[in-house]
Motif scaffolding. Structure first.
Motif, PDB file in Angstrom:
ATOM      1  N   GLU A  57       0.823  -1.213   0.000  1.00  0.00           N
ATOM      2  CA  GLU A  57       0.000   0.000   0.000  1.00  0.00           C
ATOM      3  C   GLU A  57       0.856   1.261   0.000  1.00  0.00           C
ATOM      4  O   GLU A  57       0.518   2.246  -0.662  1.00  0.00           O
ATOM      5  CB  GLU A  57      -0.954  -0.015   1.187  1.00  0.00           C
ATOM      6  CG  GLU A  57      -2.060  -1.042   1.017  1.00  0.00           C
ATOM      7  CD  GLU A  57      -2.984  -1.133   2.203  1.00  0.00           C
ATOM      8  OE1 GLU A  57      -2.575  -0.751   3.324  1.00  0.00           O
ATOM      9  OE2 GLU A  57      -4.119  -1.600   2.015  1.00  0.00           O
ATOM     10  N   GLU A  58       1.970   1.237   0.714  1.00  0.00           N
ATOM     11  CA  GLU A  58       2.868   2.387   0.708  1.00  0.00           C
ATOM     12  C   GLU A  58       3.460   2.588  -0.683  1.00  0.00           C
ATOM     13  O   GLU A  58       3.556   3.702  -1.178  1.00  0.00           O
ATOM     14  CB  GLU A  58       3.990   2.185   1.725  1.00  0.00           C
ATOM     15  CG  GLU A  58       4.932   3.367   1.807  1.00  0.00           C
ATOM     16  CD  GLU A  58       6.011   3.168   2.837  1.00  0.00           C
ATOM     17  OE1 GLU A  58       7.033   3.860   2.721  1.00  0.00           O
ATOM     18  OE2 GLU A  58       5.852   2.341   3.744  1.00  0.00           O
ATOM     19  N   HIS A  59       3.832   1.490  -1.338  1.00  0.00           N
ATOM     20  CA  HIS A  59       4.382   1.570  -2.692  1.00  0.00           C
ATOM     21  C   HIS A  59       3.348   2.160  -3.645  1.00  0.00           C
ATOM     22  O   HIS A  59       3.687   2.973  -4.505  1.00  0.00           O
ATOM     23  CB  HIS A  59       4.814   0.175  -3.156  1.00  0.00           C
ATOM     24  CG  HIS A  59       5.461   0.156  -4.497  1.00  0.00           C
ATOM     25  ND1 HIS A  59       6.807   0.372  -4.684  1.00  0.00           N
ATOM     26  CD2 HIS A  59       4.951  -0.040  -5.727  1.00  0.00           C
ATOM     27  CE1 HIS A  59       7.093   0.305  -5.964  1.00  0.00           C
ATOM     28  NE2 HIS A  59       5.971   0.050  -6.631  1.00  0.00           N
ATOM     29  N   LEU A  60       2.096   1.774  -3.467  1.00  0.00           N
ATOM     30  CA  LEU A  60       1.037   2.278  -4.351  1.00  0.00           C
ATOM     31  C   LEU A  60       0.730   3.760  -4.128  1.00  0.00           C
ATOM     32  O   LEU A  60       0.059   4.379  -4.951  1.00  0.00           O
ATOM     33  CB  LEU A  60      -0.241   1.449  -4.186  1.00  0.00           C
ATOM     34  CG  LEU A  60      -0.187   0.040  -4.760  1.00  0.00           C
ATOM     35  CD1 LEU A  60      -1.465  -0.715  -4.437  1.00  0.00           C
ATOM     36  CD2 LEU A  60       0.061   0.063  -6.263  1.00  0.00           C
ATOM     37  N   LEU A  61       1.217   4.329  -3.047  1.00  0.00           N
ATOM     38  CA  LEU A  61       1.003   5.759  -2.815  1.00  0.00           C
ATOM     39  C   LEU A  61       1.823   6.629  -3.752  1.00  0.00           C
ATOM     40  O   LEU A  61       1.432   7.756  -4.052  1.00  0.00           O
ATOM     41  CB  LEU A  61       1.352   6.117  -1.363  1.00  0.00           C
ATOM     42  CG  LEU A  61       0.401   5.607  -0.302  1.00  0.00           C
ATOM     43  CD1 LEU A  61       0.946   5.927   1.076  1.00  0.00           C
ATOM     44  CD2 LEU A  61      -0.982   6.223  -0.483  1.00  0.00           C
ATOM     45  N   TRP A  62       2.968   6.124  -4.220  1.00  0.00           N
ATOM     46  CA  TRP A  62       3.862   6.986  -5.000  1.00  0.00           C
ATOM     47  C   TRP A  62       4.244   6.440  -6.369  1.00  0.00           C
ATOM     48  O   TRP A  62       4.795   7.170  -7.187  1.00  0.00           O
ATOM     49  CB  TRP A  62       5.146   7.278  -4.211  1.00  0.00           C
ATOM     50  CG  TRP A  62       5.936   6.060  -3.861  1.00  0.00           C
ATOM     51  CD1 TRP A  62       5.870   5.346  -2.703  1.00  0.00           C
ATOM     52  CD2 TRP A  62       6.892   5.393  -4.671  1.00  0.00           C
ATOM     53  NE1 TRP A  62       6.720   4.286  -2.748  1.00  0.00           N
ATOM     54  CE2 TRP A  62       7.371   4.289  -3.948  1.00  0.00           C
ATOM     55  CE3 TRP A  62       7.400   5.631  -5.946  1.00  0.00           C
ATOM     56  CZ2 TRP A  62       8.324   3.422  -4.460  1.00  0.00           C
ATOM     57  CZ3 TRP A  62       8.353   4.755  -6.452  1.00  0.00           C
ATOM     58  CH2 TRP A  62       8.803   3.667  -5.702  1.00  0.00           C
ATOM     59  N   CYS A  63       3.991   5.172  -6.655  1.00  0.00           N
ATOM     60  CA  CYS A  63       4.461   4.573  -7.910  1.00  0.00           C
ATOM     61  C   CYS A  63       3.359   4.587  -8.969  1.00  0.00           C
ATOM     62  O   CYS A  63       2.448   3.754  -8.944  1.00  0.00           O
ATOM     63  CB  CYS A  63       4.958   3.150  -7.656  1.00  0.00           C
ATOM     64  SG  CYS A  63       5.656   2.391  -9.143  1.00  0.00           S
ATOM     65  N   GLY A  64       3.446   5.510  -9.888  1.00  0.00           N
ATOM     66  CA  GLY A  64       2.448   5.649 -10.945  1.00  0.00           C
ATOM     67  C   GLY A  64       2.250   4.405 -11.789  1.00  0.00           C
ATOM     68  O   GLY A  64       1.106   3.982 -12.017  1.00  0.00           O
TER      69      GLY A  64
END
Length: 92
Positions: free
Chosen positions: A60-67
């Motif tokens: 979920e943290e990765h999905l916050l910034w990785c387009g």
């Protein structure tokens, strides 16, 4: 407001040194970032199959910034929803 050549040269050296420092910091931060999430992980996420809290939090943290991963997560969700709808239609 004329700047002499020594001031210009000093400013350029300063900016180049600053750019190099920023590049080094960026490289260190980038090296610690997790890699892209694979399709299987995105499907497990959408299906609610991730039980490990640490894995879920990292995803979920990765999905916050990785387009790119956000786009792939949306595509995976659409695919799963389409397959579910087709399965429901064929069951009727």
């Amino acid at each position: 407001m004329r700047m002499d050549m020594k001031t210009v040269a000093r400013t350029i050296r300063h900016l180049r040194a600053r750019r190099e420092r920023v590049s080094r910091v960026y490289a260190k931060v980038y090296a610690r970032l997790p890699r892209h999430i694979d399709d299987h992980g995105l499907e497990r996420y959408h299906l609610g199959m991730m039980k490990d809290e640490a894995e879920l939090a990292a995803l979920e943290e990765h999905l916050l910034w990785c387009g790119p991963c956000i786009d792939r997560a949306e595509a995976a969700a659409q695919y799963i929803d389409t397959v579910r709808a087709a399965a429901c239609d064929s069951a009727e």
